[in-house]
Design a protein around this motif. Structure first.
Motif, PDB file in Angstrom:
ATOM      1  N   ILE A   1       0.845  -1.187   0.000  1.00 37.16           N
ATOM      2  CA  ILE A   1       0.000   0.000   0.000  1.00 37.16           C
ATOM      3  C   ILE A   1       0.889   1.248   0.000  1.00 37.16           C
ATOM      4  CG2 ILE A   1      -1.516   1.380   1.472  1.00 37.16           C
ATOM      5  CD1 ILE A   1      -3.109  -0.624   0.145  1.00 37.16           C
ATOM      6  N   VAL A   2       0.540   2.219  -0.839  1.00 40.52           N
ATOM      7  CA  VAL A   2       1.252   3.498  -0.853  1.00 40.52           C
ATOM      8  C   VAL A   2       0.789   4.316   0.356  1.00 40.52           C
ATOM      9  CG1 VAL A   2       1.665   5.613  -2.144  1.00 40.52           C
ATOM     10  CG2 VAL A   2       1.419   3.441  -3.355  1.00 40.52           C
ATOM     11  N   GLU A   3       1.732   4.896   1.076  1.00 43.91           N
ATOM     12  CA  GLU A   3       1.384   5.702   2.245  1.00 43.91           C
ATOM     13  C   GLU A   3       0.425   6.811   1.855  1.00 43.91           C
ATOM     14  OE1 GLU A   3       2.069   5.233   5.399  1.00 43.91           O
ATOM     15  OE2 GLU A   3       3.097   3.363   4.885  1.00 43.91           O
ATOM     16  N   ASP A   4      -0.574   7.073   2.710  1.00 40.50           N
ATOM     17  CA  ASP A   4      -1.591   8.049   2.350  1.00 40.50           C
ATOM     18  C   ASP A   4      -1.099   9.494   2.440  1.00 40.50           C
ATOM     19  OD1 ASP A   4      -1.529   8.553   5.098  1.00 40.50           O
ATOM     20  OD2 ASP A   4      -3.277   7.302   5.493  1.00 40.50           O
ATOM     21  N   GLY A   5      -0.091   9.747   3.239  1.00 42.83           N
ATOM     22  CA  GLY A   5       0.459  11.096   3.321  1.00 42.83           C
ATOM     23  C   GLY A   5      -0.481  12.123   3.913  1.00 42.83           C
ATOM     24  N   ILE A   6      -1.404  11.681   4.753  1.00 39.53           N
ATOM     25  CA  ILE A   6      -2.345  12.610   5.379  1.00 39.53           C
ATOM     26  C   ILE A   6      -1.729  13.095   6.686  1.00 39.53           C
ATOM     27  CG2 ILE A   6      -4.677  12.930   6.277  1.00 39.53           C
ATOM     28  CD1 ILE A   6      -5.587  10.668   4.488  1.00 39.53           C
TER      29      ILE A   6
ATOM     30  N   LEU B   1     -15.042   9.359  -1.317  1.00 40.81           N
ATOM     31  CA  LEU B   1     -14.669   8.301  -2.255  1.00 40.81           C
ATOM     32  C   LEU B   1     -13.270   7.756  -1.965  1.00 40.81           C
ATOM     33  CD1 LEU B   1     -16.050   9.868  -5.558  1.00 40.81           C
ATOM     34  CD2 LEU B   1     -16.972   7.885  -4.340  1.00 40.81           C
ATOM     35  N   ALA B   2     -12.383   8.617  -1.507  1.00 39.53           N
ATOM     36  CA  ALA B   2     -11.016   8.183  -1.244  1.00 39.53           C
ATOM     37  C   ALA B   2     -10.924   7.334   0.012  1.00 39.53           C
ATOM     38  CB  ALA B   2     -10.092   9.387  -1.132  1.00 39.53           C
ATOM     39  N   LEU B   3     -11.553   7.788   1.111  1.00 38.01           N
ATOM     40  CA  LEU B   3     -11.396   7.122   2.399  1.00 38.01           C
ATOM     41  C   LEU B   3     -12.611   6.290   2.801  1.00 38.01           C
ATOM     42  CD1 LEU B   3      -9.778  10.026   4.478  1.00 38.01           C
ATOM     43  CD2 LEU B   3      -8.641   8.223   3.171  1.00 38.01           C
ATOM     44  N   GLY B   4     -13.779   6.622   2.267  1.00 37.97           N
ATOM     45  CA  GLY B   4     -15.007   5.953   2.695  1.00 37.97           C
ATOM     46  C   GLY B   4     -15.712   6.676   3.822  1.00 37.97           C
ATOM     47  N   GLN B   5     -15.230   7.867   4.215  1.00 38.21           N
ATOM     48  CA  GLN B   5     -15.821   8.639   5.300  1.00 38.21           C
ATOM     49  C   GLN B   5     -16.680   9.774   4.748  1.00 38.21           C
ATOM     50  OE1 GLN B   5     -15.734   8.617   8.893  1.00 38.21           O
ATOM     51  NE2 GLN B   5     -17.248  10.217   8.543  1.00 38.21           N
ATOM     52  N   PRO B   6     -18.014   9.711   4.901  1.00 40.02           N
ATOM     53  CA  PRO B   6     -18.855  10.841   4.474  1.00 40.02           C
ATOM     54  C   PRO B   6     -18.524  12.097   5.278  1.00 40.02           C
ATOM     55  CG  PRO B   6     -20.167   8.860   4.788  1.00 40.02           C
ATOM     56  CD  PRO B   6     -18.825   8.568   5.366  1.00 40.02           C
ATOM     57  N   MET B   7     -18.626  13.242   4.615  1.00 34.81           N
ATOM     58  CA  MET B   7     -18.366  14.533   5.253  1.00 34.81           C
ATOM     59  C   MET B   7     -19.462  15.516   4.850  1.00 34.81           C
ATOM     60  SD  MET B   7     -14.280  15.195   4.876  1.00 34.81           S
ATOM     61  CE  MET B   7     -14.435  16.634   5.964  1.00 34.81           C
ATOM     62  N   HIS B   8     -19.456  16.663   5.527  1.00 33.10           N
ATOM     63  CA  HIS B   8     -20.376  17.735   5.138  1.00 33.10           C
ATOM     64  C   HIS B   8     -19.697  19.066   5.411  1.00 33.10           C
ATOM     65  CE1 HIS B   8     -24.106  19.603   4.023  1.00 33.10           C
ATOM     66  NE2 HIS B   8     -24.139  20.292   5.150  1.00 33.10           N
ATOM     67  N   ALA B   9     -19.985  20.043   4.557  1.00 35.52           N
ATOM     68  CA  ALA B   9     -19.448  21.395   4.714  1.00 35.52           C
ATOM     69  C   ALA B   9     -20.592  22.360   4.974  1.00 35.52           C
ATOM     70  CB  ALA B   9     -18.676  21.802   3.459  1.00 35.52           C
ATOM     71  N   PHE B  10     -20.506  23.102   6.110  1.00 32.68           N
ATOM     72  CA  PHE B  10     -21.486  24.125   6.457  1.00 32.68           C
ATOM     73  C   PHE B  10     -20.893  25.506   6.182  1.00 32.68           C
ATOM     74  CE2 PHE B  10     -22.382  20.560   9.292  1.00 32.68           C
ATOM     75  CZ  PHE B  10     -23.760  20.471   9.263  1.00 32.68           C
TER      76      PHE B  10
ATOM     77  N   PRO C   1     -12.770   9.846  10.913  1.00 30.93           N
ATOM     78  CA  PRO C   1     -13.130  11.264  10.874  1.00 30.93           C
ATOM     79  C   PRO C   1     -11.951  12.230  10.928  1.00 30.93           C
ATOM     80  CG  PRO C   1     -14.719  10.087  12.208  1.00 30.93           C
ATOM     81  CD  PRO C   1     -13.645   9.104  11.849  1.00 30.93           C
ATOM     82  N   ARG C   2     -10.949  11.957  11.769  1.00 29.16           N
ATOM     83  CA  ARG C   2      -9.812  12.896  11.853  1.00 29.16           C
ATOM     84  C   ARG C   2      -9.015  12.899  10.550  1.00 29.16           C
ATOM     85  NH1 ARG C   2      -7.211  16.010  15.431  1.00 29.16           N
ATOM     86  NH2 ARG C   2      -8.621  15.375  17.092  1.00 29.16           N
ATOM     87  N   GLN C   3      -8.783  11.711   9.962  1.00 30.16           N
ATOM     88  CA  GLN C   3      -8.070  11.668   8.685  1.00 30.16           C
ATOM     89  C   GLN C   3      -8.834  12.443   7.617  1.00 30.16           C
ATOM     90  OE1 GLN C   3      -6.584   7.738   7.431  1.00 30.16           O
ATOM     91  NE2 GLN C   3      -7.232   6.975   9.434  1.00 30.16           N
ATOM     92  N   ALA C   4     -10.154  12.291   7.621  1.00 29.91           N
ATOM     93  CA  ALA C   4     -10.974  12.976   6.622  1.00 29.91           C
ATOM     94  C   ALA C   4     -10.893  14.488   6.786  1.00 29.91           C
ATOM     95  CB  ALA C   4     -12.421  12.503   6.736  1.00 29.91           C
TER      96      ALA C   4
END
Length: 802
Positions: free
Chosen positions: A186-191, A257-266, A368-371
């Motif tokens: 696996i390539v390191e995610d670099g987050i 799509l990248a991580l599988g973690q849904p997010m929202h922007a307010f 969540p923190r990675q996202a």
């Protein structure tokens, strides 16, 4: 799940061809439904820029464009696209290139020469948008091959994922499986964490307990929301089946799509704070992003701002706080919502979203923190801004704990039927992201939080088997001795009961175990019914507490289709709370609060008592016909049933009875109440029974006895008893009074009419007396007869008929 092949290859380095990758994914359980190649036939298609445009002299809808294609001189192109304008960068198919079935040639359009074709995304097979030219970013270099500019060729893969593989709803999760199957890394995610540049933040609160145990937020100030989505990001979204909307929205979609973690922007400026998560209040209203207004109840989770609902947690954001071009400060949300708190909620509102699809199946609580960090970096790189600190609210006690599973080497070999080297087993498990610790007899494996499907030893064995390759497991017939155990004689087999009813002209029905709660209410059987959390439909929203509602419904459907004589039976389970009494005869502890289930047998009949024939007069089936069928069923287990008048609301008064065996209530038999039949749309009389299956099956073990050596004696009695005294009570009285010499009791006549007092009935019985050790005398027979007469007189006021 759709994704771009090139995007996946950036997460895992593999040399496999596209065909080999598709075959590998399917082989390891991630079934590939479709592979759509992109950009494989773009030879001769270049990036071009319109440097001049004027109206076509002979056509109102055409323009004559001068196009810079990186050549020595501009090319003249006639174009009819509505968005063709000076400064626009778009794909240009050069003369001689082939687009689909069309070969581009120099031509004259309405008398004006055209040397190529400016193209839409649909014409190039890159997208479904054919409304105008495909617009390329301003920094696109004229003359560059379009395939090179767009990172083509590529392909869109679509996977058919099973519900247990929620971790594969992100590119990163799929990459772990591919790395394990292909023996790569696996390539390191670099987050990396993004340091705060401002103190701006919003307080975060959690008031939903285990439903929402983690919520993270971050304020980013001075964002330029008007920035266009970077082309590379927009292309990845398109190839994953997501149409770009606006930069801030696209960033949250990209991270999902990248991580599988849904997010929202307010929009931060539309929030007052604090931001929280709680259960919705009954009647609470919310306008969603798609413009619909919904009314909620306490089955939904909502994200709140200063107490007001601003988003439907795990499903969709609210319209009041949406981001737009005017947004200058954004509040990013990434949370963990429990599957049970989200499942079915979107469907109740007639909708489905990508976020709900993921949360329903389970999302890694550590994501969540990675996202947040990944989204922050993407926003800063493309739209600037100053991030504040990440604010987190967490309830550690409600987060799913890490699961440690013991995997035995011997068990692995026994289940798979082959020996897998320790090194290979460890490689597979570690490549899947599992922590592995070697032990004497195997390994101790800790599953990552994203793998909700790994809980027991067999799950790990399955992981090794699918990555090692099912095709590499030998097809070997099982060997060794098998212990055979025959059925016990203490129970009459279900098959015998089925055959008995079929022999008496019944057909077996199989109904759903879930029914309409309103139907149960009609039968007064809704008490203790178990409601389904995620029903297939509103009409199938509760588990059945009786077999008869579904069985009679089937009878009604047959009757509506011109079936005049219907006889159905069913053997199945009913369900209910322990407090409802449905499971009182079910084994288990009284402390158990979970729903219980119990097996039942039921039958229903309508129409003629016998099939149409000429040998006897036709008559309608009645209580006594059905009782005969039931007693023949009980005879399979040697059971003697007792019938007592019943007061059940669905039974016809005076024509129904509760059924007892050995003094214990086991069910009901009778004619259905006319009012119920009318509500169910039945115009004919129907009789039915329903009994617990287990007590009906119980039978005494057979014991061999020598036939009696001494003759029996019969004494017949005719007596008059009150009409209201049931035969079952008289039968019990006679047997008790007669004592051990009674070998048989026969009721052979019943009479009411002339010669019998009004309100009374005349019954004639035969007492069959026998002793195993001697021949009975007349004195013995007379003594028994006198005891019987006295008992009937004393207990029920019966007298010998003169």
């Amino acid at each position: 799940m759709k994704f771009s092949e090139n995007w996946l290859r950036q997460h895992v380095g593999i040399d496999a061809t596209r065909e080999e990758l598709a075959a590998t994914l399917t082989a390891i359980g991630l079934e590939v439904e479709e592979v759509v190649p992109l950009g494989e036939a773009l030879e001769g298609v270049l990036v071009a820029r319109i440097v001049a445009a004027e109206k076509h002299p002979q056509a109102d809808r055409l323009q004559v464009c001068q196009v810079d294609a990186g050549l020595d001189a501009p090319l003249q192109i006639v174009c009819g696209a509505p968005n063709a304008r000076v400064g626009l960068a778009a794909p240009l198919a050069m003369v001689g290139s082939r687009i689909g079935e069309l070969t581009i040639e120099a031509a004259k359009l309405r008398g004006v020469e055209s040397n190529g074709m400016l193209c839409s995304a649909r014409e190039l097979g890159l997208d479904g948008d054919g409304s105008g030219l495909m617009e390329l970013p301003d920094d696109a270099r004229p003359g560059m091959p379009l395939a090179e500019h767009l990172g083509l060729p590529d392909a869109t893969f679509e996977l058919k994922l099973t519900p247990n593989r929620a971790d594969c709803f992100g590119i990163r999760g799929i990459a772990f499986d591919v790395a394990a199957a292909c023996g790569s890394e696996i390539v390191e995610d670099g987050i990396d964490p993004v340091p705060a540049q401002t103190d701006a933040e919003l307080e975060v609160r959690l008031d939903a307990g285990a439903d929402a145990p983690r919520y993270l937020g971050r304020v980013i100030c001075d964002v330029d929301a008007t920035r266009a989505t970077p082309p590379w990001m927009a292309e990845r979204l398109r190839r994953s089946g997501v149409r770009p909307v606006s930069f801030l929205v696209d960033v949250t979609q990209y991270v999902m799509l990248a991580l599988g973690q849904p997010m929202h922007a307010f929009d931060r400026d539309r929030l007052q704070g604090p931001v929280g998560v709680r259960r919705a209040r009954a009647g609470e209203a919310l306008r969603l992003l798609d413009g619909r207004d919904v009314v909620l109840d306490d089955g939904f989770l909502v994200v709140t701002d200063a107490g007001r609902a601003v988003a439907l947690a795990g499903v969709m954001g609210g319209d009041d706080t949406r981001v737009g071009d005017a947004t200058r400060s954004v509040f990013l949300e990434a949370a963990h919502f429990a599957p049970a708190a989200v499942i079915g909620r979107a469907r109740r509102l007639g909708m489905q979203t990508d976020a709900a699809h993921r949360f329903e199946r389970g999302v890694d609580p550590e994501l969540p923190r990675q996202a947040i960090e990944m989204a922050t970096r993407l926003i800063l790189e493309a739209a600037g801004g100053r991030p504040g600190p990440v604010t987190e609210a967490v309830l550690p006690g409600h987060l799913p704990p890490p699961r440690t599973i013991a995997l035995r080497r011997a068990r692995l070999a026994r289940v798979l039927g082959l020996g897998i080297a320790d090194a290979e087993a460890e490689r597979i498990l570690r490549a899947l992201g599992l922590a592995v610790e070697a032990e004497t007899d195997g390994w101790r494996v800790t599953a990552p939080a994203r793998r909700f499907d790994l809980a027991i030893e067999e799950d790990l064995i399955e992981e090794i088997a699918r990555i090692h390759g099912y095709d590499r497991i030998p097809a070997t017939l099982p060997g060794g001795a098998t212990r055979l155990a025959g059925p016990g004689e203490g129970l009459a087999p279900e098959a015998d009961l089925r055959r008995q009813l079929v022999a008496r002209d019944y057909l077996e029905a199989v109904n759903y175990a879930f029914v309409d709660a309103a139907l149960l209410a009609r039968w007064n059987a809704a008490e203790g019914a178990v409601a389904l959390a995620n029903p297939l439909s509103a009409e199938l929203g509760a588990m059945r507490t009786m077999l008869l509602p579904g069985l009679v419904d089937a009878l009604a459907r047959n009757a509506a289709r011109q079936q005049a004589r219907v006889r159905l039976f069913e053997i199945g389970k009913v369900f209910g709370s322990r407090e409802s009494g449905i499971g009182n005869r079910q084994s288990g502890t009284a402390e158990t609060t979970a729903p219980v289930e119990i097996a039942r047998i039921a039958a229903v009949a309508m129409g003629a008592a016998a099939a149409e024939q000429w040998g006897s007069e036709a008559r309608e089936v009645d209580f006594h016909d059905l009782r005969g069928d039931l007693e023949s069923l009980a005879a399979c287990a040697g059971a003697a049933l007792e019938f007592r008048p019943s007061q059940r609301p669905y039974g016809h008064p005076g024509r129904s009875a509760d059924v007892f065996r050995d003094g214990v209530a086991v069910g009901w038999i009778g004619e259905l109440h006319p009012r119920l039949l009318a509500e169910l749309g039945l115009d004919h009389r129907a009789v039915a029974f329903e009994l617990d299956l287990a007590p009906l099956q119980q039978r005494a073990l057979p014991v061999a006895e020598a036939p009696a050596r001494f003759p029996s004696v019969r004494r017949d009695l005719a007596f008059v008893a009150p009409q209201q005294v049931p035969w079952a009570a008289l039968d019990a009285c006679v047997r008790k009074a007669a004592g051990p010499l009674l070998a048989g009791l026969r009721l052979f006549d019943r009479y009411q009419g002339k010669g019998v007092e009004s309100g009374c009935k005349s019954l004639a019985i035969g007492l069959i007396l026998q002793d195993k050790s001697r021949t009975l005398t007349d004195r013995d027979a007379e003594a028994v007869t006198e005891r019987v007469i006295a008992a009937l007189r004393d207990e029920y006021g019966a007298s010998i008929r003169s």
